[in-house]
Write a protein that holds these residues in place. Structure first.
Motif, PDB file in Angstrom:
ATOM      1  N   GLU A 180      -0.668  13.507   2.640  1.00  0.00           N
ATOM      2  CA  GLU A 180      -1.127  13.309   1.266  1.00  0.00           C
ATOM      3  C   GLU A 180      -0.144  12.448   0.482  1.00  0.00           C
ATOM      4  O   GLU A 180      -0.548  11.571  -0.294  1.00  0.00           O
ATOM      5  CB  GLU A 180      -1.315  14.656   0.578  1.00  0.00           C
ATOM      6  CG  GLU A 180      -1.941  14.549  -0.799  1.00  0.00           C
ATOM      7  CD  GLU A 180      -2.440  15.875  -1.322  1.00  0.00           C
ATOM      8  OE1 GLU A 180      -3.244  15.861  -2.284  1.00  0.00           O
ATOM      9  OE2 GLU A 180      -2.040  16.918  -0.787  1.00  0.00           O
ATOM     10  N   ARG A 181       1.150  12.663   0.697  1.00  0.00           N
ATOM     11  CA  ARG A 181       2.151  11.843   0.020  1.00  0.00           C
ATOM     12  C   ARG A 181       2.084  10.395   0.505  1.00  0.00           C
ATOM     13  O   ARG A 181       2.235   9.455  -0.288  1.00  0.00           O
ATOM     14  CB  ARG A 181       3.549  12.417   0.275  1.00  0.00           C
ATOM     15  CG  ARG A 181       4.686  11.606  -0.350  1.00  0.00           C
ATOM     16  CD  ARG A 181       4.525  11.456  -1.847  1.00  0.00           C
ATOM     17  NE  ARG A 181       5.613  10.653  -2.423  1.00  0.00           N
ATOM     18  CZ  ARG A 181       5.550  10.063  -3.610  1.00  0.00           C
ATOM     19  NH1 ARG A 181       4.449  10.183  -4.362  1.00  0.00           N
ATOM     20  NH2 ARG A 181       6.565   9.361  -4.065  1.00  0.00           N
ATOM     21  N   MET A 182       1.843  10.188   1.788  1.00  0.00           N
ATOM     22  CA  MET A 182       1.682   8.833   2.310  1.00  0.00           C
ATOM     23  C   MET A 182       0.513   8.129   1.638  1.00  0.00           C
ATOM     24  O   MET A 182       0.595   6.938   1.309  1.00  0.00           O
ATOM     25  CB  MET A 182       1.478   8.867   3.827  1.00  0.00           C
ATOM     26  CG  MET A 182       2.692   9.298   4.625  1.00  0.00           C
ATOM     27  SD  MET A 182       2.382   9.239   6.409  1.00  0.00           S
ATOM     28  CE  MET A 182       2.141   7.475   6.657  1.00  0.00           C
ATOM     29  N   ILE A 183      -0.572   8.845   1.430  1.00  0.00           N
ATOM     30  CA  ILE A 183      -1.743   8.269   0.773  1.00  0.00           C
ATOM     31  C   ILE A 183      -1.396   7.815  -0.637  1.00  0.00           C
ATOM     32  O   ILE A 183      -1.913   6.800  -1.127  1.00  0.00           O
ATOM     33  CB  ILE A 183      -2.896   9.298   0.766  1.00  0.00           C
ATOM     34  CG1 ILE A 183      -3.387   9.537   2.204  1.00  0.00           C
ATOM     35  CG2 ILE A 183      -4.043   8.841  -0.120  1.00  0.00           C
ATOM     36  CD1 ILE A 183      -4.355  10.698   2.338  1.00  0.00           C
ATOM     37  N   GLU A 184      -0.505   8.546  -1.279  1.00  0.00           N
ATOM     38  CA  GLU A 184      -0.118   8.222  -2.651  1.00  0.00           C
ATOM     39  C   GLU A 184       0.751   6.966  -2.738  1.00  0.00           C
ATOM     40  O   GLU A 184       0.663   6.222  -3.720  1.00  0.00           O
ATOM     41  CB  GLU A 184       0.632   9.404  -3.270  1.00  0.00           C
ATOM     42  CG  GLU A 184      -0.233  10.638  -3.487  1.00  0.00           C
ATOM     43  CD  GLU A 184       0.584  11.846  -3.931  1.00  0.00           C
ATOM     44  OE1 GLU A 184       1.838  11.736  -3.946  1.00  0.00           O
ATOM     45  OE2 GLU A 184      -0.015  12.886  -4.242  1.00  0.00           O
ATOM     46  N   ILE A 185       1.576   6.711  -1.726  1.00  0.00           N
ATOM     47  CA  ILE A 185       2.538   5.603  -1.831  1.00  0.00           C
ATOM     48  C   ILE A 185       2.150   4.385  -0.993  1.00  0.00           C
ATOM     49  O   ILE A 185       2.857   3.379  -1.034  1.00  0.00           O
ATOM     50  CB  ILE A 185       3.958   6.070  -1.432  1.00  0.00           C
ATOM     51  CG1 ILE A 185       4.013   6.489   0.047  1.00  0.00           C
ATOM     52  CG2 ILE A 185       4.423   7.208  -2.326  1.00  0.00           C
ATOM     53  CD1 ILE A 185       5.432   6.848   0.516  1.00  0.00           C
TER      54      ILE A 185
END
Length: 366
Positions: free
Chosen positions: A140-145
């Motif tokens: 999910e964090r990868m999707i954000e950045i």
């Protein structure tokens, strides 16, 4: 232990984020160890991106026993050991041209958490865990950045026997990742892994690329699907072929190629990888020829370019010629290598110097 020099030089800004632990791979056939090498999907992908001069950052964790020299320095977890896989191959070759393989995870390093990821933005993110190290919150964090995230399904559906670590696969719907699928760009699956998901359902949310070994791959998206031709290869070891495919695929996307051309480049690097045991070494002359062909192809297709978050699925004119040009580059290099061996006995391989980074510990201290 990983070492690094301290030269000062200008480093290009990374545009690709690779997330997945390094591993130690042991290949066993008929109860005999036939090879040991650096493993993990991230190592194969980085090898392709480095060879093709694509700036990337890599987040991986290793234990105190890690002894490989690598371009991208991992996070050291002093209290842990590096993830280890044993791959058992039988001696028979089946009708599909492949050997049966039993994979066992015999040692596990720590998972990668969201706080391990860089505080930066990237054009592409690649979630490519092999030992269960990618957490839902990390993805999910990868999707954000990242503008576009590519995921290898093995990072999502692998399970491991509690007794001997044998790798098993579970249905994608039984994992904690299903709700994130509409937010990723590409899901890469092998034909064997595809039975653990509903391709027709998932393709409505994101692009699904199904790799099929010697038969190339199939690209599926909401409005269509397309078969992408393979390249001939003399298989020595299938390990990492799908990872190298992803490396070639994202290289093509980074260069502005349409998805069919990028998948073709993925097939190409997959074919190079199966011809070697363990982590492949790419001939420097071949890499230069491939760069030239990609640049030529990019120039031909300038009018197809769009934003990274708008993947282009139509097959541009000249796709078959691009396939032929890559195949010709491979054949020409093979002839050149043979001539070099006849003269010196040693092929000319690409040199990837150790990165000038200090290894970090899990708490972020060098």
């Amino acid at each position: 232990m990983v070492t690094a020099s301290h030269k000062t030089h200008q480093v290009p800004t990374p545009r690709v984020l690779i997330v997945g632990n390094y591993c130690h791979d042991v290949l066993i056939q008929n109860d005999t160890v036939v090879g040991e090498s650096l493993g993990g999907a991230s190592s194969f992908i980085a090898s392709v991106l480095d060879g093709m001069s694509i700036p990337c950052s890599l987040v991986a964790k290793v234990g105190h026993d890690f002894r490989y020299q690598v371009n991208h320095i991992p996070i050291l977890v002093p209290a842990s050991k590096t993830t280890v896989f044993h791959a058992y191959f039988d001696s028979g070759v089946h009708e599909n041209g492949n050997q049966d393989r039993v994979l066992k995870r015999v040692c596990l390093c720590d998972p990668i958490s969201p706080t391990d990821l860089p505080d930066a933005r990237f054009d592409f993110g690649m979630a490519v865990g092999v030992g269960g190290e990618i957490l839902p919150q990390t993805l999910e964090r990868m999707i954000e950045i990242c503008d576009v995230v590519l995921v290898d399904i093995q990072a999502l559906i692998r399970d491991f026997d509690a007794v001997d670590g044998t790798v098993k696969l579970v249905d994608l719907r039984e994992t904690g990742f299903r709700s994130l699928l509409p937010r990723i760009g590409v899901l890469k699956v092998s034909s064997e892994e595809a039975v653990f998901m509903d391709v027709e359902e998932v393709r409505k949310w994101c692009c699904v690329v199904v790799t099929k070994g010697e038969d190339g791959c199939k690209v599926c998206w909401k409005d269509g699907e397309m078969e992408i031709s393979p390249f001939l290869a003399n298989q020595e070891d299938p390990t990492g072929a799908g990872d190298s495919f992803l490396g070639g695929f994202v290289t093509g996307l980074m260069q502005g190629l349409a998805v069919p051309d990028a998948a073709l480049l993925g097939n190409f690097f997959g074919s190079l990888t199966v011809e070697q045991i363990g982590l492949p070494k790419f001939d420097s002359r071949l890499l230069q020829r491939v760069k030239d062909e990609v640049q030529r192809r990019k120039t031909q297709c300038l009018h197809y370019e769009g934003n990274y978050d708008e993947l282009m699925f139509l097959k541009p004119e000249g796709h078959e010629q691009f396939h032929s040009s890559l195949g010709a580059a491979k054949l020409l290099t093979q002839h050149s290598i043979q001539e070099s061996k006849d003269c010196s006995g040693q092929p000319k391989l690409a040199v990837n110097p150790v990165n000038d980074e200090a290894m970090q510990t899990a708490d972020g201290k060098p």
